[in-house]
Design a protein around this motif. Structure first.
Motif, mmCIF file in Angstrom:
data_model
loop_
_atom_site.group_PDB
_atom_site.id
_atom_site.type_symbol
_atom_site.label_atom_id
_atom_site.label_comp_id
_atom_site.label_asym_id
_atom_site.label_seq_id
_atom_site.Cartn_x
_atom_site.Cartn_y
_atom_site.Cartn_z
ATOM 1 N N ASN A 65 3.452 15.165 -0.683
ATOM 2 C CA ASN A 65 3.294 16.127 -0.684
ATOM 3 C C ASN A 65 2.496 15.641 -2.645
ATOM 4 O OD1 ASN A 65 6.139 15.441 -3.408
ATOM 5 N ND2 ASN A 65 6.374 17.066 -2.734
ATOM 6 N N ALA A 66 3.128 14.883 -3.131
ATOM 7 C CA ALA A 66 1.781 14.635 -4.598
ATOM 8 C C ALA A 66 0.804 14.554 -3.495
ATOM 9 C CB ALA A 66 2.320 12.841 -4.872
ATOM 10 N N HIS A 67 0.404 13.570 -2.255
ATOM 11 C CA HIS A 67 -1.235 13.593 -2.105
ATOM 12 C C HIS A 67 -0.860 15.423 -0.730
ATOM 13 C CE1 HIS A 67 -1.087 9.591 -4.114
ATOM 14 N NE2 HIS A 67 -0.318 10.135 -4.264
ATOM 15 N N PRO A 68 -1.501 16.341 -1.110
ATOM 16 C CA PRO A 68 -2.040 17.224 -0.405
ATOM 17 C C PRO A 68 -3.511 16.799 0.516
ATOM 18 C CG PRO A 68 -2.062 18.231 -2.037
ATOM 19 C CD PRO A 68 -1.919 16.367 -2.418
ATOM 20 N N TRP A 69 -4.243 15.745 0.318
ATOM 21 C CA TRP A 69 -5.450 15.188 1.042
ATOM 22 C C TRP A 69 -5.702 14.248 1.095
ATOM 23 C CZ3 TRP A 69 -9.940 13.550 -0.157
ATOM 24 C CH2 TRP A 69 -10.975 13.167 1.546
ATOM 25 N N SER B 208 0.910 -1.315 -0.049
ATOM 26 C CA SER B 208 0.329 0.053 0.260
ATOM 27 C C SER B 208 1.301 1.117 -0.894
ATOM 28 C CB SER B 208 -1.074 -0.413 0.965
ATOM 29 O OG SER B 208 0.207 0.465 2.558
ATOM 30 N N ILE B 209 2.476 1.299 0.549
ATOM 31 C CA ILE B 209 2.942 2.364 0.882
ATOM 32 C C ILE B 209 3.754 2.183 -1.257
ATOM 33 C CG2 ILE B 209 5.097 3.401 1.175
ATOM 34 C CD1 ILE B 209 4.136 1.820 4.376
ATOM 35 N N ASN B 210 3.859 1.059 -1.422
ATOM 36 C CA ASN B 210 5.406 1.228 -2.716
ATOM 37 C C ASN B 210 4.012 1.831 -4.413
ATOM 38 O OD1 ASN B 210 7.144 -0.120 -1.413
ATOM 39 N ND2 ASN B 210 6.527 -1.805 -2.404
ATOM 40 N N ASP B 211 2.577 1.629 -3.698
ATOM 41 C CA ASP B 211 2.402 1.507 -4.521
ATOM 42 C C ASP B 211 1.605 2.823 -5.627
ATOM 43 O OD1 ASP B 211 1.908 -0.937 -5.742
ATOM 44 O OD2 ASP B 211 0.340 -1.588 -5.047
ATOM 45 N N LEU B 212 2.099 3.854 -3.586
ATOM 46 C CA LEU B 212 1.322 4.976 -3.730
ATOM 47 C C LEU B 212 2.272 6.237 -4.583
ATOM 48 C CD1 LEU B 212 -0.192 4.958 -0.607
ATOM 49 C CD2 LEU B 212 -1.598 5.926 -2.066
ATOM 50 N N TRP B 213 3.622 6.328 -4.329
ATOM 51 C CA TRP B 213 4.523 7.049 -5.148
ATOM 52 C C TRP B 213 4.611 7.686 -6.530
ATOM 53 C CZ3 TRP B 213 9.411 4.765 -1.783
ATOM 54 C CH2 TRP B 213 9.122 4.068 -0.664
ATOM 55 N N PHE B 214 3.770 8.494 -6.491
ATOM 56 C CA PHE B 214 3.273 9.410 -7.864
ATOM 57 C C PHE B 214 4.235 10.450 -8.020
ATOM 58 C CE2 PHE B 214 0.075 6.415 -7.257
ATOM 59 C CZ PHE B 214 -0.003 5.535 -8.247
ATOM 60 N N THR B 215 5.500 10.533 -7.153
ATOM 61 C CA THR B 215 5.820 11.211 -7.325
ATOM 62 C C THR B 215 7.825 11.514 -7.762
ATOM 63 O OG1 THR B 215 6.797 13.588 -5.840
ATOM 64 C CG2 THR B 215 6.107 11.684 -4.789
ATOM 65 N N ASP B 216 8.626 12.889 -7.923
ATOM 66 C CA ASP B 216 9.751 12.075 -7.364
ATOM 67 C C ASP B 216 10.097 13.282 -6.495
ATOM 68 O OD1 ASP B 216 10.449 11.782 -10.406
ATOM 69 O OD2 ASP B 216 9.691 13.700 -11.239
ATOM 70 N N GLN B 217 9.699 13.170 -5.764
ATOM 71 C CA GLN B 217 9.928 13.404 -4.290
ATOM 72 C C GLN B 217 9.783 12.772 -2.848
ATOM 73 O OE1 GLN B 217 11.360 16.384 -3.773
ATOM 74 N NE2 GLN B 217 11.674 17.047 -5.347
ATOM 75 N N PRO B 218 10.535 12.492 -2.470
ATOM 76 C CA PRO B 218 10.537 11.547 -1.232
ATOM 77 C C PRO B 218 9.823 11.271 -0.191
ATOM 78 C CG PRO B 218 12.149 12.625 -0.982
ATOM 79 C CD PRO B 218 11.793 13.049 -2.374
ATOM 80 N N PRO B 219 8.730 10.394 0.179
ATOM 81 C CA PRO B 219 7.914 10.268 1.103
ATOM 82 C C PRO B 219 8.716 11.375 2.054
ATOM 83 C CG PRO B 219 8.252 8.261 0.801
ATOM 84 C CD PRO B 219 9.272 8.995 -0.435
ATOM 85 N N ALA B 220 7.544 11.596 3.548
ATOM 86 C CA ALA B 220 7.943 11.737 4.706
ATOM 87 C C ALA B 220 8.385 10.406 5.642
ATOM 88 C CB ALA B 220 7.212 12.423 5.469
ATOM 89 N N GLU B 221 9.266 10.579 6.823
ATOM 90 C CA GLU B 221 9.055 9.668 7.268
ATOM 91 C C GLU B 221 8.115 9.118 8.618
ATOM 92 O OE1 GLU B 221 10.972 11.771 7.120
ATOM 93 O OE2 GLU B 221 11.158 12.428 9.593
#
Length: 214
Positions: A180-184, A151-164
């Motif tokens: 940051n690609a998911h502001p809501w 569920s985490i792997n599939d959410l990354w649609f950006t060139d920026q890393p997720p926060a910890e």
């Protein structure tokens, strides 16, 4: 003579403005999370051992219609009590008449997560500072099962890393990293509004918004 002095002052002022602008741009670039190469995490544990959907996580909050903030590098949990429950797990439907303040801190790393919870108004305001935007791969693979990692792997649609940091739904047993690609996004019956600041800090407004037609 006066013209020379004025010209010199104007030149110095212009130079100062240029230096200030360059310094601010450099600072902003340093504070902006760096681009990352996408990583698919692979779990080292079984589903029963999972922090989120397993049976040995040690928390009594699971099953509650509430959410929490978890640091994926330490798996410390910030529990947000928006819906209140008694010692027997029954929902308290009387007014609380108070606001609560809770927090996590890592003084050595200068990291803080702090929340104000307003049970009677059904929302929480969260401030997270010192965000590193760097997840410890060994830690997360030892705490989450493959289903939760997917569920985490599939959410990354950006060139920026997720926060910890991530939001956990205790009722649905789901996890959502702050990205940051998911502001809501929705976490169970909650809506999560995210503000990613230029200095890397994150502000969250988490509000209870169940489906009124269920």
């Amino acid at each position: 003579m006066k013209k020379c002095i004025l010209s010199a002052l104007a030149g110095a002022l212009a130079m100062l403005i240029v230096i200030t602008i360059v310094a601010r741009i450099s600072a902003a670039q340093e504070q902006t999370p760096k681009e990352y190469e996408h990583i698919d995490y692979v779990s080292n544990i079984t589903q029963e051992e999972c922090f989120v959907c397993g049976t040995n996580n040690g928390y009594s909050y699971w099953g509650e219609d509430n959410v929490g903030i978890v640091n994926l590098n330490t798996f410390e949990l910030l529990y947000l009590e928006i819906n209140r429950y008694d010692d027997y797990g029954n929902l308290i439907e009387e007014p609380a008449d108070y606001m609560s303040s809770v927090g996590l801190s890592d003084k050595e790393a200068d990291r803080y997560a702090h929340a104000y919870c307003f049970p009677d108004n059904a929302y929480a305001s969260v401030q997270i500072t010192g965000v590193q935007y760097d997840i410890d791969r060994e830690m997360i693979q030892s705490k989450l099962c493959q289903t939760c990692l997917k569920s985490i792997n599939d959410l990354w649609f950006t060139d920026q890393p997720p926060a910890e940091y991530a939001v956990i739904s205790f009722e649905d047993r789901t996890i959502q990293p702050l990205l940051n690609a998911h502001p809501w996004f929705a976490a169970g019956n909650y809506g999560v509004d995210c503000e990613f600041k230029t200095d890397g800090d994150i502000d969250l407004l988490i509000h209870y918004c169940p489906n009124r037609y269920e």
